[in-house]
Design a protein around this motif. Structure first.
Motif, mmCIF file in Angstrom:
data_model
loop_
_atom_site.group_PDB
_atom_site.id
_atom_site.type_symbol
_atom_site.label_atom_id
_atom_site.label_comp_id
_atom_site.label_asym_id
_atom_site.label_seq_id
_atom_site.Cartn_x
_atom_site.Cartn_y
_atom_site.Cartn_z
ATOM 1 N N UNK A 1 0.913 -1.168 -0.158
ATOM 2 C CA UNK A 1 0.045 -0.107 0.232
ATOM 3 C C UNK A 1 0.976 1.215 0.092
ATOM 4 N N UNK A 2 0.728 2.043 -1.113
ATOM 5 C CA UNK A 2 1.459 3.309 -1.091
ATOM 6 C C UNK A 2 0.361 4.202 -0.633
ATOM 7 N N UNK A 3 1.112 5.489 0.079
ATOM 8 C CA UNK A 3 0.231 6.661 0.404
ATOM 9 C C UNK A 3 -0.788 7.212 -0.498
ATOM 10 N N UNK A 4 -2.145 7.153 -0.075
ATOM 11 C CA UNK A 4 -3.201 7.679 -0.846
ATOM 12 C C UNK A 4 -3.599 6.489 -1.857
ATOM 13 N N UNK A 5 -3.176 5.354 -1.834
ATOM 14 C CA UNK A 5 -3.685 4.126 -2.717
ATOM 15 C C UNK A 5 -4.080 3.354 -1.788
ATOM 16 N N UNK A 6 -5.045 2.368 -2.541
ATOM 17 C CA UNK A 6 -5.618 1.131 -2.027
ATOM 18 C C UNK A 6 -4.590 0.242 -1.882
ATOM 19 N N UNK A 7 -4.714 -0.683 -0.874
ATOM 20 C CA UNK A 7 -3.882 -2.138 -0.591
ATOM 21 C C UNK A 7 -4.080 -3.081 -1.839
ATOM 22 N N UNK A 8 -2.998 -3.464 -2.496
ATOM 23 C CA UNK A 8 -3.051 -4.262 -3.563
ATOM 24 C C UNK A 8 -2.237 -5.540 -3.551
ATOM 25 N N UNK A 9 -2.707 -6.386 -4.087
ATOM 26 C CA UNK A 9 -1.800 -7.826 -4.136
ATOM 27 C C UNK A 9 -0.790 -7.725 -5.060
ATOM 28 N N UNK A 10 0.417 -8.271 -4.401
ATOM 29 C CA UNK A 10 1.639 -8.251 -5.155
ATOM 30 C C UNK A 10 1.829 -9.654 -5.594
ATOM 31 N N UNK A 11 1.859 -10.773 -4.794
ATOM 32 C CA UNK A 11 1.899 -11.881 -5.222
ATOM 33 C C UNK A 11 1.261 -12.894 -4.199
ATOM 34 N N UNK A 12 0.828 -14.123 -4.406
ATOM 35 C CA UNK A 12 0.641 -14.980 -3.517
ATOM 36 C C UNK A 12 0.965 -16.349 -3.942
ATOM 37 N N UNK A 13 1.120 -17.274 -2.984
ATOM 38 C CA UNK A 13 1.444 -18.612 -3.269
ATOM 39 C C UNK A 13 0.443 -19.703 -2.468
ATOM 40 N N UNK A 14 -0.110 -20.718 -3.272
ATOM 41 C CA UNK A 14 -0.588 -21.668 -2.524
ATOM 42 C C UNK A 14 -0.134 -22.872 -2.061
ATOM 43 N N UNK A 15 -0.587 -23.957 -1.637
ATOM 44 C CA UNK A 15 -0.323 -24.931 -0.738
ATOM 45 C C UNK A 15 0.194 -25.840 -1.877
ATOM 46 N N UNK A 16 -0.065 -25.936 -3.012
ATOM 47 C CA UNK A 16 0.639 -26.710 -4.094
ATOM 48 C C UNK A 16 1.686 -26.218 -4.781
ATOM 49 N N UNK A 17 2.085 -24.815 -4.520
ATOM 50 C CA UNK A 17 3.033 -24.138 -4.896
ATOM 51 C C UNK A 17 2.829 -23.391 -6.212
ATOM 52 N N UNK A 18 1.620 -23.006 -6.718
ATOM 53 C CA UNK A 18 1.209 -22.474 -7.746
ATOM 54 C C UNK A 18 1.333 -21.061 -7.054
ATOM 55 N N UNK A 19 1.815 -19.902 -8.153
ATOM 56 C CA UNK A 19 1.793 -18.568 -7.662
ATOM 57 C C UNK A 19 1.037 -17.864 -8.631
ATOM 58 N N UNK A 20 0.764 -16.640 -8.034
ATOM 59 C CA UNK A 20 0.149 -15.372 -9.044
ATOM 60 C C UNK A 20 0.945 -14.277 -8.713
ATOM 61 N N UNK A 21 1.076 -13.164 -9.629
ATOM 62 C CA UNK A 21 1.953 -11.930 -9.670
ATOM 63 C C UNK A 21 1.096 -10.860 -9.982
ATOM 64 N N UNK A 22 1.062 -9.606 -9.585
ATOM 65 C CA UNK A 22 0.556 -8.494 -10.171
ATOM 66 C C UNK A 22 1.205 -8.274 -11.284
ATOM 67 N N UNK A 23 0.577 -7.793 -12.481
ATOM 68 C CA UNK A 23 1.255 -7.609 -13.762
ATOM 69 C C UNK A 23 2.619 -6.573 -13.755
ATOM 70 N N UNK A 24 2.313 -5.510 -12.611
ATOM 71 C CA UNK A 24 3.361 -4.435 -12.281
ATOM 72 C C UNK A 24 4.741 -5.329 -11.864
ATOM 73 N N UNK A 25 4.649 -6.416 -11.370
ATOM 74 C CA UNK A 25 6.051 -6.947 -10.793
ATOM 75 C C UNK A 25 6.335 -8.339 -11.440
ATOM 76 N N UNK A 26 5.540 -8.739 -12.324
ATOM 77 C CA UNK A 26 6.186 -10.058 -13.196
ATOM 78 C C UNK A 26 7.538 -10.159 -13.824
ATOM 79 N N UNK A 27 7.995 -10.909 -13.329
ATOM 80 C CA UNK A 27 9.473 -10.851 -14.065
ATOM 81 C C UNK A 27 10.654 -10.226 -13.183
ATOM 82 N N UNK A 28 10.019 -9.594 -12.196
ATOM 83 C CA UNK A 28 11.081 -8.851 -11.292
ATOM 84 C C UNK A 28 10.902 -9.496 -9.752
#
Length: 121
Positions: free
Chosen positions: A39-66
């Motif tokens: 969460x940046x000042x003045x902005x809503x909290x956003x999902x950056x990445x998460x990881x599930x029990x099986x090991x799969x992951x998701x990423x926000x487009x803004x951080x993919x590859x980084x």
């Protein structure tokens, strides 16, 4: 009691790297996934990445590859490796544990206190 404690934030120059850690204590039942939000000042909290029990992951487009999220189950620690950091990555980063309460059929989220990440240009 469930407790999430983040660490690893700090000040870094653009193009640099940081690794955030989230240590979980207490017993968490019916864990669905671990995630990192920011969460940046003045902005809503956003999902950056998460990881599930099986090991799969998701990423926000803004951080993919980084950014890379990972989990060490033995240490009950979730990591967020952040490379090629940009000034727009500046925010407070929060660790999240999402659980499912099977009795009342409702999601329950546990949050850490947050750790500040500041990227200078």
């Amino acid at each position: 009691q469930v407790r999430l404690v983040e660490s690893g934030g700090g000040l870094v120059q653009a193009g640099g790297s940081l690794r955030l850690s989230c240590v979980t204590s207490g017993f968490i039942s019916n864990l669905n996934d671990m995630g990192w939000y920011r969460q940046a000042p003045g902005k809503q909290r956003e999902l950056v990445a998460n990881i599930f029990s099986g090991g799969s992951t998701t990423y926000a487009d803004s951080v993919k590859g980084r950014f890379t999220i990972s989990r060490d189950n033995a240490k009950k620690t979730t990591y967020l490796q952040m490379n090629s950091l940009k000034p727009e990555d500046t925010a407070v980063y929060y660790c999240n544990a999402r659980t499912w309460n099977v009795n009342v059929r409702i999601w329950n989220d546990y949050w850490g206190q947050g750790t500040q990440v500041t990227v200078s240009s």
